[in-house]
Design a protein around this motif. Sequence first.
Motif, PDB file in Angstrom:
ATOM      1  N   ASP A  37      17.854  45.423 -75.214  1.00 58.66           N
ATOM      2  CA  ASP A  37      17.728  45.982 -76.564  1.00 58.66           C
ATOM      3  C   ASP A  37      17.605  44.848 -77.574  1.00 58.66           C
ATOM      4  O   ASP A  37      17.893  43.690 -77.269  1.00 58.66           O
ATOM      5  CB  ASP A  37      18.952  46.841 -76.918  1.00 58.66           C
ATOM      6  CG  ASP A  37      19.048  48.107 -76.082  1.00 58.66           C
ATOM      7  OD1 ASP A  37      18.005  48.587 -75.603  1.00 58.66           O
ATOM      8  OD2 ASP A  37      20.170  48.608 -75.908  1.00 58.66           O
ATOM      9  N   GLU A  38      17.213  45.195 -78.795  1.00 53.71           N
ATOM     10  CA  GLU A  38      17.184  44.219 -79.877  1.00 53.71           C
ATOM     11  C   GLU A  38      18.047  44.712 -81.031  1.00 53.71           C
ATOM     12  O   GLU A  38      18.195  45.916 -81.234  1.00 53.71           O
ATOM     13  CB  GLU A  38      15.749  43.985 -80.375  1.00 53.71           C
ATOM     14  CG  GLU A  38      14.892  43.266 -79.355  1.00 53.71           C
ATOM     15  CD  GLU A  38      13.494  42.948 -79.843  1.00 53.71           C
ATOM     16  OE1 GLU A  38      12.816  42.157 -79.158  1.00 53.71           O
ATOM     17  OE2 GLU A  38      13.063  43.481 -80.886  1.00 53.71           O
ATOM     18  N   LEU A  40      18.760  43.744 -85.229  1.00 57.58           N
ATOM     19  CA  LEU A  40      18.306  42.996 -86.403  1.00 57.58           C
ATOM     20  C   LEU A  40      19.493  42.389 -87.129  1.00 57.58           C
ATOM     21  O   LEU A  40      20.479  43.078 -87.406  1.00 57.58           O
ATOM     22  CB  LEU A  40      17.523  43.921 -87.334  1.00 57.58           C
ATOM     23  CG  LEU A  40      16.312  44.621 -86.721  1.00 57.58           C
ATOM     24  CD1 LEU A  40      15.648  45.531 -87.746  1.00 57.58           C
ATOM     25  CD2 LEU A  40      15.316  43.619 -86.157  1.00 57.58           C
ATOM     26  N   VAL A  61      17.240  39.519 -83.532  1.00 57.13           N
ATOM     27  CA  VAL A  61      15.984  39.331 -84.257  1.00 57.13           C
ATOM     28  C   VAL A  61      16.373  39.116 -85.715  1.00 57.13           C
ATOM     29  O   VAL A  61      17.047  39.953 -86.313  1.00 57.13           O
ATOM     30  CB  VAL A  61      15.053  40.560 -84.124  1.00 57.13           C
ATOM     31  CG1 VAL A  61      13.801  40.376 -84.967  1.00 57.13           C
ATOM     32  CG2 VAL A  61      14.695  40.801 -82.660  1.00 57.13           C
ATOM     33  N   THR A  85       6.888  47.258 -86.124  1.00 60.02           N
ATOM     34  CA  THR A  85       7.447  48.237 -85.193  1.00 60.02           C
ATOM     35  C   THR A  85       6.688  49.560 -85.269  1.00 60.02           C
ATOM     36  O   THR A  85       5.920  49.793 -86.198  1.00 60.02           O
ATOM     37  CB  THR A  85       8.936  48.524 -85.498  1.00 60.02           C
ATOM     38  OG1 THR A  85       9.042  49.283 -86.717  1.00 60.02           O
ATOM     39  CG2 THR A  85       9.759  47.250 -85.618  1.00 60.02           C
ATOM     40  N   ASN A  94       9.680  47.301 -80.984  1.00 58.42           N
ATOM     41  CA  ASN A  94       9.136  46.069 -81.528  1.00 58.42           C
ATOM     42  C   ASN A  94       7.738  45.874 -80.936  1.00 58.42           C
ATOM     43  O   ASN A  94       7.579  45.772 -79.718  1.00 58.42           O
ATOM     44  CB  ASN A  94      10.047  44.886 -81.167  1.00 58.42           C
ATOM     45  CG  ASN A  94       9.605  43.587 -81.795  1.00 58.42           C
ATOM     46  OD1 ASN A  94       8.423  43.304 -81.923  1.00 58.42           O
ATOM     47  ND2 ASN A  94      10.578  42.763 -82.182  1.00 58.42           N
ATOM     48  N   ILE A 101      14.452  48.393 -80.574  1.00 63.63           N
ATOM     49  CA  ILE A 101      15.403  47.886 -81.574  1.00 63.63           C
ATOM     50  C   ILE A 101      16.409  49.007 -81.780  1.00 63.63           C
ATOM     51  O   ILE A 101      16.057  50.088 -82.243  1.00 63.63           O
ATOM     52  CB  ILE A 101      14.707  47.523 -82.900  1.00 63.63           C
ATOM     53  CG1 ILE A 101      13.629  46.466 -82.658  1.00 63.63           C
ATOM     54  CG2 ILE A 101      15.736  47.034 -83.912  1.00 63.63           C
ATOM     55  CD1 ILE A 101      12.773  46.177 -83.881  1.00 63.63           C
ATOM     56  N   CYS A 104      20.962  47.578 -86.545  1.00 61.48           N
ATOM     57  CA  CYS A 104      20.881  46.596 -87.624  1.00 61.48           C
ATOM     58  C   CYS A 104      22.318  46.131 -87.892  1.00 61.48           C
ATOM     59  O   CYS A 104      23.232  46.955 -87.922  1.00 61.48           O
ATOM     60  CB  CYS A 104      20.274  47.256 -88.855  1.00 61.48           C
ATOM     61  SG  CYS A 104      20.124  46.166 -90.275  1.00 61.48           S
ATOM     62  N   SER A 123      17.582  51.796 -92.263  1.00 59.15           N
ATOM     63  CA  SER A 123      17.910  51.793 -90.833  1.00 59.15           C
ATOM     64  C   SER A 123      17.821  53.199 -90.258  1.00 59.15           C
ATOM     65  O   SER A 123      17.233  53.408 -89.183  1.00 59.15           O
ATOM     66  CB  SER A 123      19.310  51.213 -90.609  1.00 59.15           C
ATOM     67  OG  SER A 123      19.356  49.863 -91.003  1.00 59.15           O
ATOM     68  N   LEU A 128      17.783  53.490 -86.477  1.00 52.19           N
ATOM     69  CA  LEU A 128      18.672  52.397 -86.087  1.00 52.19           C
ATOM     70  C   LEU A 128      20.123  52.698 -86.460  1.00 52.19           C
ATOM     71  O   LEU A 128      20.407  53.230 -87.526  1.00 52.19           O
ATOM     72  CB  LEU A 128      18.265  51.094 -86.780  1.00 52.19           C
ATOM     73  CG  LEU A 128      16.819  50.648 -86.619  1.00 52.19           C
ATOM     74  CD1 LEU A 128      16.586  49.357 -87.385  1.00 52.19           C
ATOM     75  CD2 LEU A 128      16.457  50.491 -85.157  1.00 52.19           C
TER      76      LEU A 128
END
Length: 196
Positions: A37-38, A40, A61, A85, A94, A101, A104, A123, A128
């Motif tokens: 996963d990512e 922010l 990220v 995105t 992404n 993602i 955040c 978000s 997110l």
Amino acid sequence: FEEKFRIFTSSKYCVAVNSGTSALHLSLIALGIKEGDEVLLPSISFVASAAAVTYVGAKPVFVDVDIDTMGLSPSALKTFLKLNTHVKNQKCINNSTGRVIKACLPMHTFGNACDIMEIVSISKEFGLMVVEDAAEALGSKSNEKALGTFGDMGTISFNGNKLITTGGGGAVLCKSKEHAKKIRHISTTAKVNNKY
């Protein structure tokens, strides 16, 4: 202590942990952030934010900060999400990496409130979750609401350089009973009751 802190912040649940870094780490685990996963992050933060993301196998990220607050810039966040995105099956992907993602993680630099309401709004628009790093923001508020209570989770630090210190320690502020229960379980070495 947890109950007094919960009342002080007007949070639904509060779980004390051994550090602000642990608070971040456990928040990410409770929200299901995992390998691949990512997340922010603001480009200016203490290393604990990125470290917690890597502890769960996710990738940090970095997004630019606001010149006035030194916290995550809502306009940079929105621009990044719009240009880099796409949302597919309610997941924010992404375009460059193909990774999801998931969250955040804004941070309130030196206790100065970033534009947290706008960050949460953006978000949510992209699906997110928000883990609010309020490690340095104990006592700080935005619109008369304690920082650390705007996102899905909020984290506080009681390290030696913070406003209130126990020499170490931290806390997670939660809206969900299930998340609080999971964090408490993991933070106490996942002990279970048994006859011994």
